[in-house]
Design an enzyme around this catalytic site. Sequence first.
Site, PDB file in Angstrom:
ATOM      1  N   TYR A 146       0.879   1.890   2.422  1.00 35.79           N
ATOM      2  CA  TYR A 146      -0.144   2.878   2.753  1.00 35.79           C
ATOM      3  C   TYR A 146      -0.532   2.720   4.209  1.00 35.79           C
ATOM      4  O   TYR A 146      -0.796   1.607   4.665  1.00 35.79           O
ATOM      5  CB  TYR A 146      -1.371   2.686   1.863  1.00 35.79           C
ATOM      6  CG  TYR A 146      -2.475   3.686   2.124  1.00 35.79           C
ATOM      7  CD1 TYR A 146      -2.309   5.034   1.812  1.00 35.79           C
ATOM      8  CD2 TYR A 146      -3.693   3.292   2.678  1.00 35.79           C
ATOM      9  CE1 TYR A 146      -3.320   5.959   2.052  1.00 35.79           C
ATOM     10  CE2 TYR A 146      -4.710   4.208   2.916  1.00 35.79           C
ATOM     11  CZ  TYR A 146      -4.521   5.545   2.597  1.00 35.79           C
ATOM     12  OH  TYR A 146      -5.523   6.448   2.837  1.00 35.79           O
ATOM     13  N   ASP A 241       1.626  -2.324  10.978  1.00 34.89           N
ATOM     14  CA  ASP A 241       0.313  -1.863  10.519  1.00 34.89           C
ATOM     15  C   ASP A 241      -0.471  -3.066  10.001  1.00 34.89           C
ATOM     16  O   ASP A 241      -0.336  -3.465   8.852  1.00 34.89           O
ATOM     17  CB  ASP A 241       0.478  -0.794   9.434  1.00 34.89           C
ATOM     18  CG  ASP A 241      -0.878  -0.245   8.983  1.00 34.89           C
ATOM     19  OD1 ASP A 241      -1.923  -0.788   9.410  1.00 34.89           O
ATOM     20  OD2 ASP A 241      -0.880   0.731   8.209  1.00 34.89           O
ATOM     21  N   LYS A 269     -10.440  -2.090   9.667  1.00 36.24           N
ATOM     22  CA  LYS A 269     -11.137  -2.994   8.744  1.00 36.24           C
ATOM     23  C   LYS A 269     -11.907  -4.104   9.471  1.00 36.24           C
ATOM     24  O   LYS A 269     -12.956  -3.817  10.041  1.00 36.24           O
ATOM     25  CB  LYS A 269     -10.163  -3.486   7.689  1.00 36.24           C
ATOM     26  CG  LYS A 269      -9.609  -2.274   6.890  1.00 36.24           C
ATOM     27  CD  LYS A 269      -8.887  -2.555   5.601  1.00 36.24           C
ATOM     28  CE  LYS A 269      -8.711  -1.255   4.823  1.00 36.24           C
ATOM     29  NZ  LYS A 269      -7.366  -0.795   4.626  1.00 36.24           N
TER      30      LYS A 269
HETATM   31  C1  LIG Z   1      -6.877   0.684   4.858  1.00 38.12           C
HETATM   32  C2  LIG Z   1      -5.561   0.868   5.494  1.00 38.12           C
HETATM   33  C3  LIG Z   1      -5.282   1.955   6.342  1.00 38.12           C
HETATM   34  C4  LIG Z   1      -6.234   3.104   6.517  1.00 38.12           C
HETATM   35  O1  LIG Z   1      -7.437   2.741   7.107  1.00 38.12           O
HETATM   36  P1  LIG Z   1      -8.709   3.701   6.914  1.00 38.12           P
HETATM   37  O2  LIG Z   1      -9.754   3.065   7.762  1.00 38.12           O
HETATM   38  O3  LIG Z   1      -9.014   3.689   5.459  1.00 38.12           O
HETATM   39  O4  LIG Z   1      -8.327   5.041   7.387  1.00 38.12           O
HETATM   40  C5  LIG Z   1      -4.071   1.980   7.001  1.00 38.12           C
HETATM   41  N1  LIG Z   1      -3.161   0.993   6.835  1.00 38.12           N
HETATM   42  C6  LIG Z   1      -3.385  -0.048   6.024  1.00 38.12           C
HETATM   43  C7  LIG Z   1      -2.354  -1.118   5.912  1.00 38.12           C
HETATM   44  C8  LIG Z   1      -4.578  -0.149   5.322  1.00 38.12           C
HETATM   45  O5  LIG Z   1      -4.755  -1.181   4.484  1.00 38.12           O
END
Ligand SMILES: *Cc1c(COP(=O)(O)O)cnc(C)c1O
Length: 438
Positions: A146, A241, A269
């Site tokens: 994701y 990511d 985060k």
């Molecule tokens: C949470 C997450 C996202 C998206 O971040 P948001 O602040 O929810 O838009 C993207 N990549 C990874 C790996 C994530 O865990």
Amino acid sequence: MSERYTRSQELFAAAQQVIPGGVNSPVRAFRGVGGTPIFFASGSGPWLTDVDGNRYLDYVLSWGPLLLGHAHPVVVKAIAMQAAHGTSFGAPTKQETELAEEVIKLMPGIEQIRFVNSGTEATMSALRLARAYTGREKILKFTGCYHGHADMLLVQAGSGVVTLGLPDSPGVTAGAAANTLTAEYNDLEAATAIFREQGNEIAAIIVEPIAANMGFVLPEPGYLEGLIELAHSYGALLILDEVMTGFRVAPGGAQGLWGLKPDLTCLGKVIGGGLPVGAYAGRREIMQHVAPAGPMYQAGTLSGNPLAMAAGLATLQTAFGTHGDAQASPFAQAEARARALAEGMRKIGEELDVPLQVGQVGTMFGFYFLKESGLHVRSYAEAKQMVDPSRYASFFWAMCERGVYLAPSQFEAGFISAAHTDKDVARTLDAAREVLKG
Ligand SMILES: *Cc1c(COP(=O)(O)O)cnc(C)c1O
């Protein structure tokens, strides 16, 4: 059970009238565990209190950001002090440079960084940058990973898309999806085969260093290094990511822990300490293509706003102790407790003959209930085959009753904070043993 959550249920009914599904992000609706979502009133340290007055040890921590736990006094003070001086100027502040310097200190592979407001914006912008830099349009991502909800990334995606069992979302145009190629995670051969055919059209590979939006799947040895090499041999970029793993698996993220050298890194985060922040970052030579230094446009009214910068800076400085002893840093303590929790769960599984796959790196963990022992999930395809879909929901609710709040889906990672104590971990393991004994 329902009496315990009366007020939550009332609030959920009201929310559903005015908010689609009653929530502002799908996994919060508890479709992964059934029942109705718990509404929270407050958090303090490792504890959450819901609107019915029930208390829980929190292992979701706002899905990762709260590395120091809820309402850490240093973070609260930093936010309050900044708020008193104004919450947003839409103009540069020194706090942006301070947070940038702090991140670069922790992740030495990064030379420049641009702050945005969410992880979604970070990945979306990093991909635009990779396309601008390479002059190519295609990207490669992995099934079950994701990367936020941008159109071209909602293809074979993880997180809520997995929890709800949705296919690729309606509203994503064929055009947006057409340039997104996918392969199974941990299958370097599959990625290589795609590159052999279309490598010269691929701008970037984007990958989670730990696939933690389909549960908790570690990369096989050499897999991530192999992807970096593969991308580079075709002139493509590798985007790591680290929105979730950054400042969670190690101070320097997965790249620091495993010595990886991605071209671009996405953050989110923890970097905002509980306020909305994301960032994309990388080598200066690539980042110089971002406007106004270069031609790739990306902007934000609230980007880098001082309140969010203050929360992020307070969180990182406190967690990693700019004051010397790395072993005694709050991060190191949290990591030790995550390890104890994971080892404890593994033992309980063995003791009670419950087939569990337990994973943990740094302050993140995850576990799957498997259909039988001896199985090991390495990809989303295997997760679908090997995970027992029936067991998690009842485990989740029984843990809630015992004052432990886990992710309301088996396909999400767990988090621990520096505020969790040894006693909290012991209490959590006691609850798990009791529940799994049945
Ligand atoms: C949470 C997450 C996202 C998206 O971040 P948001 O602040 O929810 O838009 C993207 N990549 C990874 C790996 C994530 O865990």
